[in-house]
Structure formats: structure tokens, C-alpha cells
Design an enzyme around this catalytic site. Structure first.
Site, PDB file in Angstrom:
ATOM      1  N   TYR A 183    -193.448 -39.294  -6.567  1.00 23.92           N
ATOM      2  CA  TYR A 183    -192.380 -38.442  -6.114  1.00 23.92           C
ATOM      3  C   TYR A 183    -192.260 -37.095  -6.743  1.00 23.92           C
ATOM      4  O   TYR A 183    -191.753 -36.869  -8.042  1.00 23.92           O
ATOM      5  CB  TYR A 183    -190.897 -39.234  -6.416  1.00 23.92           C
ATOM      6  CG  TYR A 183    -190.751 -40.376  -5.347  1.00 23.92           C
ATOM      7  CD1 TYR A 183    -191.669 -40.649  -4.434  1.00 23.92           C
ATOM      8  CD2 TYR A 183    -189.726 -41.186  -5.802  1.00 23.92           C
ATOM      9  CE1 TYR A 183    -191.346 -41.710  -3.648  1.00 23.92           C
ATOM     10  CE2 TYR A 183    -189.438 -42.717  -4.874  1.00 23.92           C
ATOM     11  CZ  TYR A 183    -190.292 -42.664  -3.929  1.00 23.92           C
ATOM     12  OH  TYR A 183    -190.361 -43.885  -3.072  1.00 23.92           O
ATOM     13  N   LEU A 204    -180.424 -45.588   5.441  1.00 25.27           N
ATOM     14  CA  LEU A 204    -179.805 -44.733   6.204  1.00 25.27           C
ATOM     15  C   LEU A 204    -180.637 -43.926   7.066  1.00 25.27           C
ATOM     16  O   LEU A 204    -180.166 -42.865   7.822  1.00 25.27           O
ATOM     17  CB  LEU A 204    -178.809 -44.015   5.535  1.00 25.27           C
ATOM     18  CG  LEU A 204    -177.929 -44.971   4.592  1.00 25.27           C
ATOM     19  CD1 LEU A 204    -176.923 -43.738   3.569  1.00 25.27           C
ATOM     20  CD2 LEU A 204    -176.818 -45.435   5.766  1.00 25.27           C
ATOM     21  N   GLY A 205    -181.923 -44.158   7.403  1.00 29.54           N
ATOM     22  CA  GLY A 205    -182.592 -43.602   8.204  1.00 29.54           C
ATOM     23  C   GLY A 205    -183.632 -42.396   7.623  1.00 29.54           C
ATOM     24  O   GLY A 205    -184.435 -41.920   8.675  1.00 29.54           O
ATOM     25  N   GLY A 206    -183.749 -42.453   6.228  1.00 28.30           N
ATOM     26  CA  GLY A 206    -184.542 -41.390   5.796  1.00 28.30           C
ATOM     27  C   GLY A 206    -183.885 -39.958   5.356  1.00 28.30           C
ATOM     28  O   GLY A 206    -182.858 -39.497   5.978  1.00 28.30           O
ATOM     29  N   ALA A 218    -179.194 -39.116   7.706  1.00 26.77           N
ATOM     30  CA  ALA A 218    -177.946 -40.417   7.659  1.00 26.77           C
ATOM     31  C   ALA A 218    -176.976 -40.032   8.452  1.00 26.77           C
ATOM     32  O   ALA A 218    -176.306 -40.979   8.931  1.00 26.77           O
ATOM     33  CB  ALA A 218    -177.773 -39.839   5.972  1.00 26.77           C
TER      34      ALA A 218
END
Length: 288
Positions: free
Chosen positions: A58, A211-213, A217
Site C-alpha cells: 500500500y 462499499l465498492g472500492g 461508496a
């Protein structure tokens, strides 16, 4: 903020707040100022969150591998013992790309680097980030097991794995968590039996991008039953989406990403949101 009183979930023998914190948005391009990220982490801790998920990969590119881990270590000064920090090995970032490396020698080197970045002598939860098709799966998991046997890793987890890979890994080491993508817009783990496999074995299932990335969201409110439930309960659609995920099994611990205190504080409220059977069924029918 007052800590939310709610029924906890488990990671091995440790109790977890039902919602974790995904730290990835604090590390990539477009990341917020460090001070804002630290405030976000502190807000999560103050609300009761005790699982933070990160990875050595990351970061923006290979020249800053471990950026997110170092940020978390800085934010957790004096509070590290109160939190389970989950990190990963198996992804590399040459030129900012996302490639895989499951060689045992890479896992060992990555572990040493993560220990240094996190400022600890033992990683709480060390996860195999993504399978490397060029390295036998059991061989890579075996490297994690060796690190555990040496006392450098407390628990071993898997990420982006299939049921077959989980079963293979269980023949090599004790696996306490699986972190796969799961959201309203991506329900693959339900159809493929990945969540069921974890539920049956008491293995924590940590949905990433619940939440979808990053940046998506807001789309949760586009799902009609989610919006209807949010309106009925006076909460955000994101809380409804997370509450639906929590309803899917007793070992589910979503790890929504956040880079603002307001975002994670909204997410943790999902732990106390009770949706009706009718609402849950309608959301399940709309999920895809």
C-alpha cells in the site's frame, strides 16, 4: 466519541469490533495529508475499532514500499497493544504496477521489512496477499508457517483465495482469516462458497472494498432497497450496506477503507444497525 457497545466477533481467540478499518486509501495516489490520516485512525480507535488492515504494497510505487505500515505505526504510538494490525506480503509495486511474488525468499524478506516498518517484533496477522501462479500455493503458505514458528508472526491469513486454496493452506498451517472482495456489487464469495467455507470453520471473513472500492461508496445509495432502508432508519446507505454484510455470517468483519474521520465514524455505526428480515431479503435480491 463514545465507544459503541455491540456484540463482538472473533479472530482466533481474540474479540474484534464488528467493523475494521482499511488503511489503503491513506497510501495510494491522491492520499490525504498524513495528519488527516492519523486523525482518521485515532477516530476509529476511539470508536472501538480494534482491527486495522494494511499491506507492504500500500504505497504509490516501489520506492516507498511500507509507507502505509509506517503511517500506522506512527499513529499507534502508545496504543499498539490495543489493536490487531493485519498486514500482507505477496504483492510488489514495480513502477507503480501491481505484480505478485509468492517466492518464500520474498515472503521472508517482506516480513523483515514489515516488522521494521511497523516497529514491532511480531506481526499480529500476516496475510498472503494474492496467489502467485508461478509458485505452488502450499510452498508460499509454508513460508508464512516458518515465520510463525520463529515467533515473527502470530496468526496467518489468506487474501484473494479460492475455497480450494483455503483447504490446501489448512493442510500446511492454521488459517484464522480470509480477506476477499465482497460487496453489494460483487457477491462472488457467496456463489463460490468462500464465505460458507469460512463460516463452517469459524474463520474470520474480512470483506475488502465492502462499499465498492475507493471513490465508489456513494453508489450504495443507487440500490433501491438500500436507499429505502437508509431512509427508514435515518442512516446512511453505507451503514445499510455494511449491516447487510454483517448479517451474512457470524465471522464477517468488513474493513471499509477510510481517509477521513467522518467516514469511519459513519461506518462503525453499522455495528448497531438492525435491519428487518424483509429489508435484508430485498437487499440480497438486489445484490449482484
Amino acid at each position: 466519541m463514545t465507544i459503541i457497545e455491540t456484540r463482538t466477533r472473533r479472530l482466533a481467540d481474540t474479540e474484534l469490533f464488528p467493523i475494521g478499518l482499511g488503511a489503503m486509501p491513506m497510501a495510494l495516489s491522491g492520499r490525504p495529508p498524513e495528519e488527516q490520516s492519523i486523525r482518521t485512525i485515532h477516530a476509529a480507535l476511539d470508536a472501538g475499532v480494534n482491527l486495522i488492515d494494511t499491506a507492504d504494497a500500500y504505497c504509490k510505487a516501489a520506492d516507498e514500499v511500507g509507507h502505509n505500515e509506517r503511517l500506522i505505526a506512527k499513529a499507534l504510538q502508545g496504543r499498539y497493544d490495543d489493536v490487531v494490525v493485519a498486514t500482507k506480503a505477496g504483492h510488489i509495486r514495480p513502477g507503480g504496477a501491481w505484480e505478485v511474488d509468492g517466492r518464500p525468499e520474498h515472503v521472508r524478506a517482506a516480513c523483515e521489512a514489515s516488522l521494521k516498518a511497523l516497529g514491532t517484533d511480531r506481526i499480529d496477522l500476516y496475510q498472503y496477499h494474492r496467489p502467485d501462479p508461478n509458485v505452488p500455493y502450499a510452498e508460499t503458505v509454508g513460508a508464512f508457517k516458518e515465520l510463525q514458528d520463529e515467533g515473527k508472526v502470530r496468526w496467518i491469513g489468506l487474501s484473494n483465495c479460492t475455497v480450494e486454496q483455503l483447504e490446501e493452506a489448512l493442510g500446511v498451517a492454521e488459517i484464522v482469516s480470509v480477506q476477499n472482495q465482497l460487496s453489494l456489487g460483487y457477491t462472488g464469495p457467496l456463489a463460490k462458497g468462500e464465505l460458507d467455507a469460512c463460516t463452517e470453520r469459524g474463520i474470520a471473513f474480512l470483506p475488502w472494498s465492502p462499499l465498492g472500492g475507493i471513490g465508489n461508496a456513494g453508489g450504495t445509495g443507487d440500490v433501491d432497497p438500500v436507499r429505502a432502508a437508509a431512509d427508514a432508519h435515518g442512516v446512511s446507505p453505507q451503514q445499510v450496506a455494511l449491516a447487510w454484510l454483517l448479517s451474512l455470517g457470524p465471522t464477517v468483519v468488513p474493513i471499509p477503507g477510510a481517509s477521513r474521520p467522518e467516514s469511519i465514524l459513519d461506518s462503525v455505526r453499522a455495528a448497531e444497525l438492525e435491519l428487518s428480515a424483509e429489508e435484508l431479503d430485498a437487499i440480497a435480491q438486489a445484490a449482484r
